[in-house]
Design a protein around this motif. Structure first.
Motif, PDB file in Angstrom:
ATOM      1  N   LEU A 174       0.814  -1.213   0.000  1.00 30.53           N
ATOM      2  CA  LEU A 174       0.000   0.000   0.000  1.00 30.53           C
ATOM      3  C   LEU A 174       0.851   1.269   0.000  1.00 30.53           C
ATOM      4  O   LEU A 174       0.333   2.376   0.178  1.00 30.53           O
ATOM      5  CB  LEU A 174      -0.938  -0.004   1.213  1.00 30.53           C
ATOM      6  N   ARG A 203      -0.177   6.395  -3.278  1.00 29.35           N
ATOM      7  CA  ARG A 203      -1.094   5.297  -3.557  1.00 29.35           C
ATOM      8  C   ARG A 203      -2.184   5.253  -2.494  1.00 29.35           C
ATOM      9  O   ARG A 203      -3.345   4.994  -2.770  1.00 29.35           O
ATOM     10  CB  ARG A 203      -0.322   3.973  -3.562  1.00 29.35           C
ATOM     11  N   SER A 224      -8.635  12.450   0.718  1.00 23.82           N
ATOM     12  CA  SER A 224      -8.686  11.144   0.068  1.00 23.82           C
ATOM     13  C   SER A 224      -8.369  11.280  -1.417  1.00 23.82           C
ATOM     14  O   SER A 224      -7.950  10.316  -2.053  1.00 23.82           O
ATOM     15  CB  SER A 224     -10.049  10.492   0.286  1.00 23.82           C
ATOM     16  N   GLY A 225      -8.546  12.490  -1.947  1.00 21.82           N
ATOM     17  CA  GLY A 225      -8.211  12.724  -3.347  1.00 21.82           C
ATOM     18  C   GLY A 225      -6.731  12.580  -3.646  1.00 21.82           C
ATOM     19  O   GLY A 225      -6.333  12.416  -4.792  1.00 21.82           O
ATOM     20  N   ARG A 226      -5.899  12.663  -2.619  1.00 22.20           N
ATOM     21  CA  ARG A 226      -4.463  12.477  -2.812  1.00 22.20           C
ATOM     22  C   ARG A 226      -4.132  11.026  -3.158  1.00 22.20           C
ATOM     23  O   ARG A 226      -3.015  10.729  -3.561  1.00 22.20           O
ATOM     24  CB  ARG A 226      -3.681  12.838  -1.547  1.00 22.20           C
ATOM     25  N   ALA A 227      -5.089  10.118  -2.912  1.00 23.76           N
ATOM     26  CA  ALA A 227      -4.802   8.690  -3.099  1.00 23.76           C
ATOM     27  C   ALA A 227      -5.014   8.287  -4.548  1.00 23.76           C
ATOM     28  O   ALA A 227      -6.023   8.645  -5.150  1.00 23.76           O
ATOM     29  CB  ALA A 227      -5.696   7.856  -2.195  1.00 23.76           C
ATOM     30  N   GLY A 228      -4.070   7.545  -5.092  1.00 26.51           N
ATOM     31  CA  GLY A 228      -4.207   7.042  -6.454  1.00 26.51           C
ATOM     32  C   GLY A 228      -3.643   8.009  -7.462  1.00 26.51           C
ATOM     33  O   GLY A 228      -4.284   8.993  -7.789  1.00 26.51           O
ATOM     34  N   VAL A 279      -5.289   1.532  -8.592  1.00 31.36           N
ATOM     35  CA  VAL A 279      -6.294   1.782  -7.559  1.00 31.36           C
ATOM     36  C   VAL A 279      -5.669   2.671  -6.487  1.00 31.36           C
ATOM     37  O   VAL A 279      -4.472   2.578  -6.220  1.00 31.36           O
ATOM     38  CB  VAL A 279      -6.730   0.498  -6.821  1.00 31.36           C
ATOM     39  N   GLY A 280      -6.490   3.508  -5.876  1.00 30.54           N
ATOM     40  CA  GLY A 280      -6.033   4.289  -4.735  1.00 30.54           C
ATOM     41  C   GLY A 280      -6.762   3.827  -3.483  1.00 30.54           C
ATOM     42  O   GLY A 280      -7.858   3.274  -3.572  1.00 30.54           O
ATOM     43  N   PHE A 281      -6.144   4.059  -2.318  1.00 26.32           N
ATOM     44  CA  PHE A 281      -6.760   3.572  -1.084  1.00 26.32           C
ATOM     45  C   PHE A 281      -6.866   4.671  -0.045  1.00 26.32           C
ATOM     46  O   PHE A 281      -5.921   5.444   0.143  1.00 26.32           O
ATOM     47  CB  PHE A 281      -5.952   2.426  -0.495  1.00 26.32           C
ATOM     48  N   ALA A 282      -8.020   4.715   0.607  1.00 24.34           N
ATOM     49  CA  ALA A 282      -8.175   5.557   1.790  1.00 24.34           C
ATOM     50  C   ALA A 282      -8.341   4.598   2.951  1.00 24.34           C
ATOM     51  O   ALA A 282      -9.313   3.852   3.009  1.00 24.34           O
ATOM     52  CB  ALA A 282      -9.391   6.448   1.651  1.00 24.34           C
ATOM     53  N   ILE A 283      -7.360   4.572   3.835  1.00 25.79           N
ATOM     54  CA  ILE A 283      -7.398   3.629   4.937  1.00 25.79           C
ATOM     55  C   ILE A 283      -7.694   4.393   6.218  1.00 25.79           C
ATOM     56  O   ILE A 283      -7.003   5.360   6.545  1.00 25.79           O
ATOM     57  CB  ILE A 283      -6.039   2.907   5.097  1.00 25.79           C
ATOM     58  N   VAL A 284      -8.733   3.956   6.914  1.00 21.66           N
ATOM     59  CA  VAL A 284      -9.082   4.577   8.186  1.00 21.66           C
ATOM     60  C   VAL A 284      -8.481   3.758   9.312  1.00 21.66           C
ATOM     61  O   VAL A 284      -8.663   2.542   9.348  1.00 21.66           O
ATOM     62  CB  VAL A 284     -10.611   4.620   8.355  1.00 21.66           C
ATOM     63  N   ARG A 334     -13.755   9.344 -10.689  1.00 22.44           N
ATOM     64  CA  ARG A 334     -12.322   9.397 -10.366  1.00 22.44           C
ATOM     65  C   ARG A 334     -11.555   8.599 -11.407  1.00 22.44           C
ATOM     66  O   ARG A 334     -11.888   7.450 -11.684  1.00 22.44           O
ATOM     67  CB  ARG A 334     -12.088   8.802  -8.978  1.00 22.44           C
ATOM     68  N   PRO A 351      -9.692   4.660  -9.493  1.00 19.05           N
ATOM     69  CA  PRO A 351     -10.756   4.356  -8.524  1.00 19.05           C
ATOM     70  C   PRO A 351     -10.221   4.349  -7.092  1.00 19.05           C
ATOM     71  O   PRO A 351      -9.065   4.019  -6.852  1.00 19.05           O
ATOM     72  CB  PRO A 351     -11.242   2.966  -8.934  1.00 19.05           C
ATOM     73  N   ARG A 402     -10.697   3.060  -3.090  1.00 17.24           N
ATOM     74  CA  ARG A 402     -11.339   2.084  -2.213  1.00 17.24           C
ATOM     75  C   ARG A 402     -11.001   2.440  -0.784  1.00 17.24           C
ATOM     76  O   ARG A 402      -9.972   3.055  -0.516  1.00 17.24           O
ATOM     77  CB  ARG A 402     -10.831   0.675  -2.503  1.00 17.24           C
ATOM     78  N   GLY A 432     -10.413   1.209   3.255  1.00  9.20           N
ATOM     79  CA  GLY A 432     -10.110   0.098   4.144  1.00  9.20           C
ATOM     80  C   GLY A 432     -10.116   0.551   5.586  1.00  9.20           C
ATOM     81  O   GLY A 432     -10.081   1.750   5.876  1.00  9.20           O
TER      82      GLY A 432
END
Ligand SMILES: Nc1ncnc2c1ncn2[C@@H]1O[C@H](COP(=O)(O)OP(=O)(O)OP(=O)(O)O)[C@@H](O)[C@H]1O
Ligand SMILES: [Mg+2]
Lengths: 618, 339
Positions: A19, A124, A151-155, A162-167, B284, B287, B289, B291
């Motif tokens: 990631l 990413r 979250s727009g910074r992801a990907g 794919v981009g990921f927003a992890i909480v 977007r 894409p 996702r 987690g």
């Protein structure tokens, strides 16, 4: 288990799951720094090839930004492939981190949310560890737009499929806020139009006063207010139609008539209620309970000293003098009968409600009274009600004889509600349509009073140069110039004061001492802000920050490192302070034509500020 | 199935299925049993209920295989075998990695925006990272061809500096200038990068009668991060810039994340000489996702669906994420109370 995930562990997991690179958003600069410190003792280090590539990029950048050379975080970044990025760092350091990230050299960057807006800094994965953000001392929820920015910074386009927003949770995190942020529609952008003094001067420089209203009408503020007004006008139209059924009848103004009546009723209602609270025979006695009246209680007799009702109480009370000179309070309802005997005495405005000699005289009289005395026969009071009230309103209320009265009485409430709503909306619409213009006029009049505008709202000589100062607290600066506060000022002291005015942060930090000259100039400025308080919000005017700028400008042999050592303020904050000071000084410098001496001092201060770290950057 | 096989298969069943089986064998008391006792109970009653037990196991295994058949790249992730729902995790991480390099082809919306600028002002409201810079660069190129000045404004000095470097690379440093509150390089260049405040001040001066060739030949004003219009302190500067922008110049507003781009477009149309065209989409290009990562290092999907739910009302948490987060909240509540 620790409340939130340990940074080293976090990065390990992210690496395991491919990631990385990731941006980890944390609440404060301190938590970013602490996260990075945690890596200093981490067992893993990057493979040598990756370390070399980081070193290569940093070396390359050091050519343009010498301050990178001995940066204390260089080692951690190189060996661990992680970095921190926040407002406490120098711009050059932030640029270096951004560049490393762009080239894919880093695995993780710990950043505050300030990073989210605008900087080209993709990854990413973004890791969200909080649902709130500090804003002016307060901790408020992230808005949907902010979460979207984060979250727009992801990907990265072209680099990630794919981009990921992890909480990842931390204490006090509100998951709902993040879920809304990730899935919701961003908030609308609303106008924040304010009418600032420089705006007024510059508009009136270019346009006569009677053109201004049409210029203000072009603002988004007015556009949005018009939309609101149009919406309300639609509503007003409907209300107007509704009011049709309450139009004039026997008299033209029955709604007003009845609303006056209604108000009067409501005002008397309280009294009425209290009076109704007593049974009729008690109520009937009330008029007789005057000071000096002898009354009988079931077991004793007394002389009334006063009648009163304490706040919030429904019962009428009396203060009575009992045998033996005792002064007691009791509810009127306890009185058994009114005795046909009164004494004249001089009442007093406070306890014991009678002059001392009157009190002893009354005590004597009470004791001397014969044992048996007849009660007064008091007829029970008639039921008081609307009839009496209407009478008391007299000529104001002619309706009792009107044939319309029953209908009016029935419909008045509904009619009045409609009418009030109609009135309210009409007023709102008016202020929506003209509010901006009135505000402009109001503030223009202040400038007129201060002498920047003449009677015809044209710029005076002072107004002509004052319009060139287009920063916050412009009024304070121009007033100081007019008051000759900068006479014989040195570049260092001028820079010091501009720093005080420009600095808006109230983070507690410690600073070097300031010179007497700066201290007295700040005191002058402070007096000026007090005088201007009705017209403009005051700046923080922290004398202590001024000392830094003063020192930097005053002694050109001071190095950046030395300057940083004199304060606990973060490097990035010092940099920002000085660069804001530069901005303010260059505004003062623009007054060459009218204030050549001051402009020269400003120019000198400007050139002295621009050295070392402050020169290396764009 | 031998007893051993059966026992192993049972151990691999999700708790939810175990409990259902246990209940069908031992009745309601099974609902209160832990995993170990459940397995014990099922094993004890397995002979009498063998058909049902085996059917459950077989359906579960088939489901697992179907999910595993989806190709999973990304190394470590797929070999993970932790209790919970590895299949969902695999789906979350599926396709992670670097895409095939592809020649640069501008998106339709990018072309649409550039072309619409020929006819009037344009607002671009598309997600972060979509490629708004391409629109800015292309529009700048066209304006340059017509010998017109271009001003690019951004709210932050840092962003202005990045854009300055970027534009210098594309157009050559002699054509690009930068003006900020404390910096001024090549301020008469045909392409000028500045903070919004500086542009506003230039417009003030021009209105006040000062002659500025740059503004006379101004052909395009690009306002990046235009959602700053709603900033409580600085937003007014954006409004002024737009109101005072010379009528011969085109406005290009770039922004991600705003809720009311239509309203902004309608406003611009109402005050500007040309109608404003809105380019907007929410797709977007990469894409996203979501987690959930538990402090113990366990990663699960945040939502029940792998893709982002389209609205908060449709956002259903993944049961595992929900369970873990509830656990976290209870734990921290407890430590907070005792600490
Ligand atoms: N049509 C395209 N095809 C492939 N990649 C593209 C395309 N357009 C832009 N990109 C790439 O997308 C990335 C992001 O672009 P850009 O920085 O312009 O995004 P942005 O919309 O301005 O985002 P932000 O909201 O963060 O400012 C860049 O690396 C760019 O090269
Ligand atoms: Mg951009």
């Amino acid at each position: 288990m620790p409340p939130s995930i340990h940074p080293v562990h976090l990065v390990t997991v992210l690496r395991q799951k491919s990631l990385t690179p990731a941006i980890v958003f944390l609440t404060s600069r301190r938590s970013c720094d602490e996260a990075l410190q945690a890596f200093e003792h981490a067992p893993d280090s990057l493979p040598p090839a990756r370390q070399e590539s980081i070193t290569a990029v940093l070396d390359e950048l050091t050519a343009s930004y010498p301050s990178l050379q001995d940066h204390p975080l260089r080692k951690t970044v190189t060996t661990c492939g992680v970095a921190a990025h926040h407002a406490g760092h120098l711009p050059s350091w932030k640029i270096a981190i951004e560049e490393l990230m762009r080239r894919g050299c880093l695995d993780a960057v710990f950043a505050t949310t300030t990073l989210a807006a605008g900087v080209d800094f993709p990854a990413r994965t973004v890791v969200l560890t909080q649902s709130g953000v500090r804003r002016d001392q307060d901790f408020t929820d992230l808005t949907i737009a902010e979460v979207a920015q984060i979250s727009g910074r992801a990907g990265r386009r072209g680099k990630d499929s794919v981009g990921f927003a992890i909480v990842t949770p931390s204490p006090y995190m509100d998951l709902g806020v993040l879920i809304r942020g990730l899935t919701g529609r961003p908030e609308p952008v609303d106008s924040q139009f304010i009418i600032a003094y420089p705006m007024i001067l510059n508009l009136l420089k270019a346009h006569p006063l009677d053109h201004i209203q049409s210029i203000l009408a072009k603002s988004f503020a007015q556009y949005q207010m018009n939309a609101q007004a149009a919406h309300l006008e639609h509503r007003i139209e409907k209300l107007h139609a509704k009011l049709e059924s309450y139009k004039p009848r026997e008299c033209s103004d029955w709604l007003t008539q009845w609303s006056a009546y209604d108000q009067a009723t409501r005002q008397t209602a309280m009294k009425l209620h209290a009076r109704r609270h007593h049974p009729p025979e008690v109520r009937a006695r009330l008029p007789y309970l005057t000071p000096g009246r002898v009354v009988a209680f079931p077991r004793f007799r007394g002389i009334v000293l006063r009648r009163y009702r304490s706040r919030g109480q429904r019962h009428e009370m009396v203060t009575v003098l009992r045998t033996g000179g005792v002064v007691a309070e009791s509810p009127v309802a306890d009185i058994m009968g009114v005795i046909d005997r009164t004494f004249d005495f001089a009442p007093a405005p406070a306890f014991p409600w009678a002059a001392p000699e009157a009190l002893s005289w009354l005590t004597q009289q009470l004791e001397d009274l014969p044992k048996h005395l007849p009660f007064l026969t008091v007829p029970p009071a008639p039921d008081e009600g609307e009839g009496e009230l209407v009478k008391s309103l007299g000529d104001l209320f002619p309706c009792p004889t009107c044939p319309c009265r029953p209908t009016c009485a029935k419909e008045f409430k509904a009619g009045n509600t409609v009418k009030q709503e109609w009135l309210h909306h009409t007023r709102t619409v008016q202020s929506l349509r003209t509010g901006l213009w009135h505000k402009f006029q109001e503030r223009a009049e202040i400038l007129q009073d201060l002498g920047y505008l003449d009677a015809a709202f044209k710029l005076t000589a002072d107004g002509e140069w004052a319009r060139l100062i287009r920063i916050d607290f412009s009024l304070l600066i121009t007033e100081l110039i007019r008051a000759q506060a900068f006479k014989d000022v040195t570049p260092a002291t001028l820079a010091g004061l501009m720093a005080c005015i420009a600095y808006e942060n109230d983070r507690p930090d410690s600073f070097p001492r300031i010179t007497g000259a700066l201290a007295s100039l700040v005191a002058t400025a402070r007096r000026m802000t007090e005088a201007l308080a009705p017209y403009d919000d005051p700046p923080l005017l922290r004398a202590d920050v001024g000392g830094l700028a003063e020192r930097w400008v005053g002694d050109t042999t001071v190095t950046w490192a030395q300057l940083c050592r004199t304060t606990s303020m973060a490097e990035g904050d010092i940099y920002r302070l000085l660069s804001r000071t530069l901005e303010y000084l260059s505004q003062v410098h623009s007054l060459q034509a009218t204030h050549p001496d001051l402009a020269t001092v400003a120019a000198e201060a400007l050139s002295r500020i621009r050295r070392g770290v402050l020169e290396e950057l764009p | 199935m031998t007893r051993d096989e059966l026992e192993r298969a049972l151990a691999n069943l999700p708790f939810r299925l175990l409990r259902r089986l246990g209940r069908s064998i031992a009745g309601p008391p099974a609902l209160r049993m832990g995993k170990r006792r459940l397995m014990h109970t099922i094993m004890a009653g397995a002979e009498a209920n063998i058909a049902r037990v085996e059917a459950t196991i077989r359906t579960h295994q088939a489901e697992q295989q179907a999910l595993a058949a989806v190709p999973a790249s990304g190394g470590g992730a797929s070999s993970e075998h932790k209790p919970g729902k590895p299949a969902d995790l695999r789906a979350l991480l599926e396709g992670i990695g670097v895409p095939e390099p592809r020649p640069f082809v501008p998106d339709d919306w990018q072309m649409e925006a550039v072309e619409a600028l020929e006819r009037g002002d344009v607002i671009v409201s598309v997600p972060t990272g979509s490629g708004k810079t391409y629109v800015a660069v292309e529009a700048t190129r066209r304006a340059m061809h017509e010998d017109r000045t271009v001003v690019y404004t951004s709210p932050l000095k840092a962003l202005s500096n990045t854009k300055y470097t970027e534009f210098c690379k594309i157009f050559g440093p002699e054509f690009v200038g930068i003006i900020t509150g404390d910096r001024r390089d090549n301020p008469t260049a045909p392409i000028l990068i500045m903070t919004t405040e500086i542009l506003r001040n230039l417009l003030y001066d021009a209105a006040g009668g000062e002659i500025d060739v740059r503004l006379d030949t101004l052909g395009l004003v690009i306002i990046d991060e235009s959602q700053f219009l709603g900033d409580s302190e600085r937003g007014v500067v954006w409004e002024e810039t737009i109101i005072f922008c010379p009528s011969q110049a085109r406005l290009l507003l770039l922004s991600a994340s705003i809720g009311n781009p239509h309203e902004l477009a309608a406003w611009l149309t109402s005050i500007r000489p040309t109608p404003c065209h809105l380019v907007r989409h929410q797709h977007r290009s990469v894409p996203l996702r979501a987690g959930y990562l538990h402090p113990n290092g366990k990663l699960t999907p945040l939502f029940r669906t792998v893709t982002m739910p389209p609205s908060p009302s449709q956002a259903v948490l993944h049961p595992e994420a929900k369970r873990l987060f509830t656990m976290f909240e209870e734990d921290t509540l407890y430590t907070r109370r005792s600490g």
